[in-house]
Design a protein around this motif. Sequence first.
Motif, short mmCIF file in Angstrom:
data_model
loop_
_atom_site.label_atom_id
_atom_site.label_comp_id
_atom_site.label_asym_id
_atom_site.label_seq_id
_atom_site.Cartn_x
_atom_site.Cartn_y
_atom_site.Cartn_z
N ASP A 80 -6.31 -1.03 -4.73
CA ASP A 80 -5.75 -1.71 -3.61
C ASP A 80 -6.30 -2.13 -2.65
OD1 ASP A 80 -3.54 -1.62 -1.13
OD2 ASP A 80 -3.26 0.44 -0.44
N GLU A 81 -5.73 -3.62 -3.11
CA GLU A 81 -7.10 -5.28 -2.64
C GLU A 81 -8.47 -4.34 -2.43
OE1 GLU A 81 -5.50 -6.68 1.38
OE2 GLU A 81 -4.29 -5.60 0.96
N SER A 135 0.97 -0.98 0.33
CA SER A 135 -0.18 -0.02 0.37
C SER A 135 0.58 1.25 0.21
CB SER A 135 -0.53 0.64 1.33
OG SER A 135 -1.25 -0.71 1.22
MG LIG Z 1 -2.56 -2.22 2.26
#
Ligand SMILES: [Mg+2]
Lengths: 311, 359
Positions: free
Chosen positions: B160-161, B45
């Motif tokens: 991000d995910e 991240s």
């Molecule tokens: Mg992360």
Amino acid sequence: MANPATISTAVAGADTLPLDGPQGPRPRPRLSRRNIFIYGTMLVVAVYYLLPLYVMIVTSLKGMPEIRLGNIFSPPMEITFEPWVKAWAEACTGLNCDGLSRGFWNSVKITVPSVFLSIAVASVNGYALSNWKFKGADIFFTILIFGAFIPYQVMLYPIVIILREIGLYGSLGGLVIVHVIFGMPIVTLLFRNYFASLPEELFKAARVDGAGFWQIYFQIMLPMSLPIFVVAMIIQVTGIWNDFLFGVVYTKPDTYPMTVQLNNIVNSVQGVKEYNVNMAATILTGLVPLVIYFVSGKLFVRGIAAGAVKG
Amino acid sequence: MAANSVEIKNLDLSFGAVNVLQNLNLQIPEGEFLVLLGASGCGKSTLLNCIAGLLDVSGGQIWIKDHNVTWAEPSKRGIGMVFQSYALYPQMSVKGNLSFGLRNAGFRKAEIEERVARAAGILQIEPLLSRKPAALSGGQRQRVAIGRALVRDVDVFLFDEPLSNLDAKLRADLRVEIKRLHQRLKNTMIYVTHDQIEAMTLADRIAIMRGGAIQQLGSPDEIYNRPVNKYVAEFIGSPVMNFLEGELTGAGFVSGGETIPTEGYTWADGAGTGPAWLGIRPEHVASGADAAKKTYTTEIAVELVEPMGSDTLVWCQVAGQPFHFNMDGQEKVAPGDRLTIGFDAARGSMFDKDSEARL
Ligand SMILES: [Mg+2]
Ligand SMILES: Nc1ncnc2c1ncn2[C@@H]1O[C@H](COP(=O)(O)OP(=O)(O)OP(=O)(O)O)[C@@H](O)[C@H]1O
């Protein structure tokens, strides 16, 4: 969760399965020891707080001859609103004999801008501190919090001098500035913590979307923050309306806020003590915070419910 | 020569004394789908936030489309970002969410309408446009979040995910949708996940990260078949790879008294010697009649059976070390059964015992 499969097979097997032992809702006796204790305590506490209020209201509706009889708990034999009128419009403090109304309007003129300004500035402060981690933000915040712990008395006189130097001593404007400054640490802290609890990704998304400092504040943060604004408003309105110290120090008789005027009416040494007028004046002065509580209490709950929706 | 869409040069990032990213270099060609894969806390991240401009880098440069954007505002970089928590503006309708970025950029009303309509069409969220995010399901919210990047017509998508808050079924559906979206738009996409299935299915290339450094950057096939070190080998593949501890000699890989022939193995840098790990994927182990075709066969006693439907995972001992392998889900095996299994070391991976690097 219960297992629906077993339940349905059980029902299919036998229409009503005989159950032994405790079943269904647990019985709760109304008159258990626990309930008696809880409700008894609450009753005592309620009476303790309501009795003085009752005495005040009852007394404010009596005439002076009736008060002199001395039965402070008995209801008025003859209801009169004379003391209320007198407290509002005729009671004398110093040279002025226009009652509490003057102080009421002074207090309004002090409270409204003070609350508005302090919340506006503190919310932006809190937003900047929690989201825009600028250089020195931590130091700034520490200083601000430290400011919350300095006793007011220490700063009374220096502020008198400062206000005199900038020509605001004795005016409502000066008092407003004082209130805004002294409210700053606690309200900023309130907002900072609230904004810090909002998801950080929301702020990041807004930045990617090209929103600047004020756009994020007004379009993203503000609409999500109704509850904390209501909380800040309750704190500031009651705090500033009930303030006595700053009012008496930084204003002149003409511009005294309601609390100071109330004190002057109740503590006046000339003439007979008119208890009924004093009671009416006291209730009148306390009415504004009371109304704020009742009105915004509802808003507050609604605000929290609205803010609790996850986005 | 294909132009690089995103280029990261000597990137450093530290939070105070903690160095999260150190001297990281990465070139992502135009239109590539790059997946950053790694364990929690490895800096995925953080890297994505640096590319987006949401974190100030401590050193190095970031280039997007041949512009040095190291100091540029997030909105000026030509990136769109999709977050794990969706991060939809809760007080705005779906339409408001989609158009917020465009309004900030000062687009004309007609243009905004057109772009929102196009994005809503692509993502099939037209009926939802007037709803608030709270009235959407998780999958719908994530679609709106993707739409927010879509309307802005960005060069690079950062995810991000994005799927990790969704349930397994929806995750599989949206995974396919994202892949389809990439095939249609052909934008560069950088996608963070710690789900290796997502990584394998979506990526053109995967970057495996560990402790702020990229361990291996390569196609899913490369990463799966030729992991550069033991960490990567362990990280990729489910069920996890078997590792046998032993010694490489002229005769082969010697472990627990067994000699496993290594002929046919493609050495990274000449035939290795000395203490080593031999890694064998459970799905590369043959059992029953097929076992005889392998270069190494052995008889094992079944210790534990994990039926998974299509496959059955069998636990046993090989060369005195725990070992597991896949069998056809239809075969009947029970603990205590004796089976013949076999595998080719050539299909496995060998790693140096100390450096854990591929041999
Ligand atoms: Mg992360
Ligand atoms: N603001 C911060 N201050 C200090 N350390 C931080 C900060 N943000 C992240 N870190 C550290 O940086 C490292 C990388 O964090 P990052 O969020 O990039 O991990 P990640 O790979 O995205 O993990 P996950 O898969 O859990 O999301 C972590 O060790 C984390 O503790």
